[in-house]
Design a protein around this motif. Structure first.
Motif: not given
Lengths: 177, 767
Positions: B433-450, B452-459
């Motif tokens: 399961t892919g998990v992405i956390s955003l801060d209050t300003r809408g910036r990506i705080n964390t992104m797990n490998s799943a 990144a893989r599902l969405l075709g993103l890197d760190q």
């Protein structure tokens, strides 16, 4: 400036407490058959304080350190012979006689008594023909005989006891047999 | 959950470190107490000092009884040396502390000013009385010394000494005169011959008349060198003690005979009295060489001699005291000065010692506080006393111990939190399961490998704005998710979104949850689940259900239809030919259609009832060869085989696998034939069959490709759906069956276009 004043004061104190402030030692040497004989006399030897000490019956010592030294141009002079002569005077206030004991290098040589103060003082300060050395002297060598005279006890004050209490005299000669 | 339970339920008592020994614990050893601060050493030093002072007091008290040489040469020197040493010590201590004060003030060290003030106070308190005592004492000594030599005492002693001395002097003169007179009287007495009778006759009356108390006559032996004296005669008055020794008389006689001018001697007697002796040479009347010696002695009684000696001793002692006045004064003044300096040095030292006793524990506490502040919680201070400072130190050590325990507890909990965090990170990293956390300003705080893989993103996306990252064409459907989550006001916004990534359909179930802590927003967490296989499976399941119903509903009436058609044809066998031909034609058509429907229904049944694969270790290449043997003989078709020799034995169902290969190759043949008339025999081109072994993933990869027209963009997403066919003449179940077999083997299948033209199907089957 302050330091200079203190040094002068210390010198004055030292000189003021010196028993033999105006004394001088006259030294004469004679050579006979290779022997060095010394005669010395201390002039103005007895100050009032020394005289008072003698008159009080206090045994007073007139000590003389006599040394024969060979001069050295490049090093300290070499001591060839040394002799310590002492004359201890004891005045008996009952009989008014001076008893003088002559000691040479720790040996009692002679005891004399006299009623005359002048004679006693002459005996104490005038020594004739004392045999100092029978060493063979180097021909044409430069020698000197030094005599250091001092009295004991030293009647010094408390301010600075390390005042030089000795009088020095010396004579030089060149040995020519 | 088990691991969380284990971590949180760890017993706290086991993690708490034991309380360290304050004296021994400490990463850094606290400074040791110097020897000079040791109470025993201090008491010993004070004892020695007091003993030295007592010795000096005793010495000073006996100074008048000391020999003058010792007094002026040793005692005075020693006292002045001690004075100078103490003066130097005082100057050194003061100078050292002034310099230390300056240095410590420059370094801004604590308590420097306090120490200086305390020392100055102690020194000031001691200085005034000590100097006053010195001045007063000095004047007292000087005045006392002056009084010692007051004129009355001086005069009395001098007069007494004069009386005693004059008496002795007179006695000596009288005995001397008597000796000279007797010598003259004996010049004709035959002394040279030893005429004792004549001598006695002339001497005895002198003694009897009391003019002399003792007369001794000696004869000089002629022609001896040195001259020898021989006692001839002696006569004494009864008042003369019997124990008078002759030795001194003999020596005097010999000395006078030898020519000495010293003709007098005073000889103390054992009975306490004294003999005043005078000698004189006896010469013959012609005045030539001496022939004898006569000694006249006057006896002084013991009390007279004793009193005279006492008078002289008192006088001499008095005069010697006058002579030694300055050294004695020096001794006393030096002693006073020494006491003054001792008081000053002691005051200075006491000030320093007291200041140190006060400031040292405080300084140690300050140093300890700094150490604790720097994290050295095992730092302890050694208590140096049991007073209030010692209690303060104990309290500090207790506080440090509690701090150390608290720190250990915090560290333990920190480790727990860290372990939990690592555990969650690991879970997030490992889950599909892919998990992405955003801060209050809408910036990506964390992104797990799943994710990144599902969405075709890197760190590198971490730290960027969500809107910027997800503005990419294929991710745009996700752009509105955070806003949707915000609108839920604490709830979870769930979405199912289909994306096309790299030509593939991707179905994501997205859950967006705003993070809130005590009412304040802390951002948003997005959870992505790839539900593509699930949707596919649902579709397949639905189609299987449809197929089963169709097969059931269609197949049931087909048999009666077929039987009815055959019955009609049999019934009209006797009918006129035109009728029979019509019936035959119709019945044949009906029967043919029924057969066709039966075949279709059989395929449906086969798809719906496909058995579970029975995987056995199989030689993949052999199975491929068996399947490809069916296509040998097609005139314009070339089958190229590229096998990986490293291919191991793979666990597959051989029949189902061959069916997969046949379906794929059939599909390729039809694609190649579609260019011409659509018949398989007219297929022209090359079909490649390639195998590779992926050792890293333990996968067997099979690629079946052709150089036909390739797949359409729109068809690619529906290729594996049942009943989807681009050719319009088959059931559209071939690729669906392929996909199902591969999925049931645990593998995957992908379809892609080849460049410059053609299509390729890639199968991956786990070993």
């Amino acid at each position: 400036m302050r330091l200079r004043v203190m040094l002068l004061l210390a010198c004055w104190l030292g000189l003021a407490t010196t028993a033999w402030a105006d004394a001088a030692v006259q030294v004469q040497t004679t050579l006979h058959d290779g022997e060095v004989r010394v005669s010395f006399q201390v002039t103005e030897a007895v100050s009032e304080s020394v005289r008072a000490a003698i008159q009080s019956g206090l045994p007073t010592t007139f000590a003389y350190d006599v040394a024969l030294q060979q001069s050295s141009r490049w090093w300290f002079d070499k001591t060839i012979a040394y002799m310590r002569v002492s004359a201890v005077v004891r005045f008996d206030n009952l009989t008014r006689r001076y008893q003088i004991t002559f000691i040479e290098d720790g040996r009692v040589e002679e005891v004399r008594t006299t009623d005359d103060e002048g004679t006693a003082l002459q005996w104490l300060t005038n020594f004739r023909g004392r045999r100092l050395s029978s060493h063979r002297l180097v021909e044409d060598g430069e020698y000197h005989v030094s005599v250091k005279a001092q009295t004991r006890p030293r009647m010094l004050g408390w301010a600075w006891p390390w005042t030089p209490g000795a009088v020095l005299g010396s004579v030089s000669f060149r040995f020519r047999p | 959950m088990a691991i969380f339970t284990r971590l949180t339920d760890a017993p706290p008592a086991a993690a708490a470190p034991p309380a360290p020994d304050p004296a021994l614990a400490g990463g850094r050893t606290p400074p040791q107490r110097p020897l000079r601060d040791n109470p025993i050493f201090v008491l010993l030093a004070i004892g020695l000092l007091v003993a030295a002072l007592v010795a000096l007091v005793t010495l000073a008290d006996r100074s008048t009884g000391l020999s003058p040489a010792l007094l002026s040469e040793v005692v005075l020197y020693a006292l002045v040396a001690v004075d100078l040493t103490m003066l130097g010590a005082l100057a050194f201590v003061l100078a050292r502390n002034v310099i230390k004060l300056l240095v410590e003030r420059r370094r801004a060290l604590p308590f420097a000013r306090f120490r200086a003030k305390l020392v100055a106070a102690m020194l000031g308190l001691a200085l005034v009385p000590a100097v006053l005592v010195l001045i007063v004492g000095s004047e007292l000594i000087r005045n006392s010394a002056s009084r010692w030599f007051a004129p009355p005492i001086d005069d009395v002693l001098a007069a007494a000494r004069e009386i005693a001395s004059d008496y002795y002097q007179d006695t000596q003169v009288q005995t001397g005169r008597q000796a000279v007179r007797l010598a003259r009287l004996l010049s004709t007495s035959g002394i040279e011959r030893g005429d004792v009778a004549t001598i006695r006759a002339r001497v005895s009356p002198e003694v009897a008349s009391g003019r002399s108390t003792l007369v001794e006559v000696y004869r000089i032996a002629p022609e001896t060198n040195p001259l020898e004296v021989i006692p001839l005669f002696d006569v004494a008055a009864p008042t003369v003690p019997r124990d008078v020794p002759r030795a001194s008389a003999d020596r005097l006689a010999a000395r006078v005979a030898g020519g000495s001018a010293d003709t007098r001697v005073i000889e103390p007697l054992g009975s306490g009295g004294e003999l005043v002796r005078s000698a004189s040479l006896v010469r013959l009347p012609d005045g030539m060489a001496p022939v004898g010696v006569v000694i006249v002695s006057e006896h002084l009684s013991g009390s007279l001699a004793q009193h005279s000696r006492r008078i002289v001793e008192a006088y001499e002692g008095y005069q010697q005291l006058r002579v030694l006045r300055r050294p004695i004064e020096g001794v006393y003044l030096s002693f006073f000065l020494m006491m003054t300096l001792f008081i000053l040095v002691s005051a200075t030292w006491l000030g320093l010692y007291t200041a140190k006793r006060i400031t040292r524990p405080i300084g140690l506490l300050a140093a300890g506080a700094r150490e604790i502040g720097q994290g050295n919680f095992d730092y302890r201070i050694e208590p140096e006393s049991a007073d209030e400072f010692g209690q303060l130190v104990e309290a500090f050590n207790t506080m440090a111990g509690e701090l150390e325990q608290s720190r250990a507890e915090v560290q333990r909990k920190g480790r727990e939190v860290e372990g939990r965090s690592r555990y969650i990170e690991t879970i997030l990293k490992r889950i599909a399961t892919g998990v992405i956390s955003l801060d209050t300003r809408g910036r990506i705080n964390t992104m797990n490998s799943a994710a990144a893989r599902l969405l075709g993103l890197d760190q590198s996306a971490v730290g960027q704005l969500f809107d910027d990252v997800f503005s990419r064409q294929d991710l745009r459907p996700l752009l509105s998710i955070p806003q949707a989550a915000a609108r839920t006001r604490g709830g979870t916004a769930g979405h199912e979104i289909a994306l096309v990534r790299d030509g593939r359909d991707l179905h994501l179930a997205v859950a967006a949850t705003p993070l809130r802590d005590e009412g304040s927003s802390e951002g948003t967490v997005l959870v992505f689940d790839d539900v593509t296989p699930l949707i596919r499976a649902q579709r397949v399941s639905a189609w299987r259900d449809v197929a089963r119903r169709l097969a059931h509903e269609i197949k049931n009436p087909l048999t009666p239809i077929q039987l009815s058609a055959e019955r009609i044809r049999r019934h009209f066998t006797t009918a006129p030919p035109t009728t029979r031909e019509l019936v035959d034609e119709c019945s044949t058509n009906i029967i043919g259609a029924v057969e066709s429907l039966k075949g279709l229904v059989d395929e449906f049944s086969q798809f719906a009832r496909m058995p579970t694969p029975r995987a056995v270790p199989s030689d993949l290449h052999a199975l491929l060869d068996e399947a490809l043997a069916l296509y040998v003989g097609l005139p314009r078709l070339t089958v190229v085989r590229e096998y990986d020799p490293a291919m191991p034995v793979i666990r597959v169902d051989p029949e189902q696998f061959k069916r997969v290969v046949i379906n794929l190759v059939d599909n390729a043949v039809e694609a190649l034939a579609a260019v011409h008339d659509g018949l398989p025999a007219s297929a022209t081109g090359t079909i490649s069959v390639q195998t590779t072994w992926d050792e890293g993933h333990r996968l067997a990869r099979l690629v079946v490709g052709d150089d036909g027209p390739g797949l359409g963009e729109a068809d690619r997403s529906k290729l594996f759906l049942p009943y989807y066919s681009t050719k319009g003449r088959d059931s559209g179940l071939g690729l669906a069956i392929v996909r199902r077999i591969i999925v049931e083997h645990g593998g995957t299948i992908e379809a892609a276009d080849r460049m410059p033209h053609g299509a390729a199907f890639t199968l991956e089957i786990p070993a």
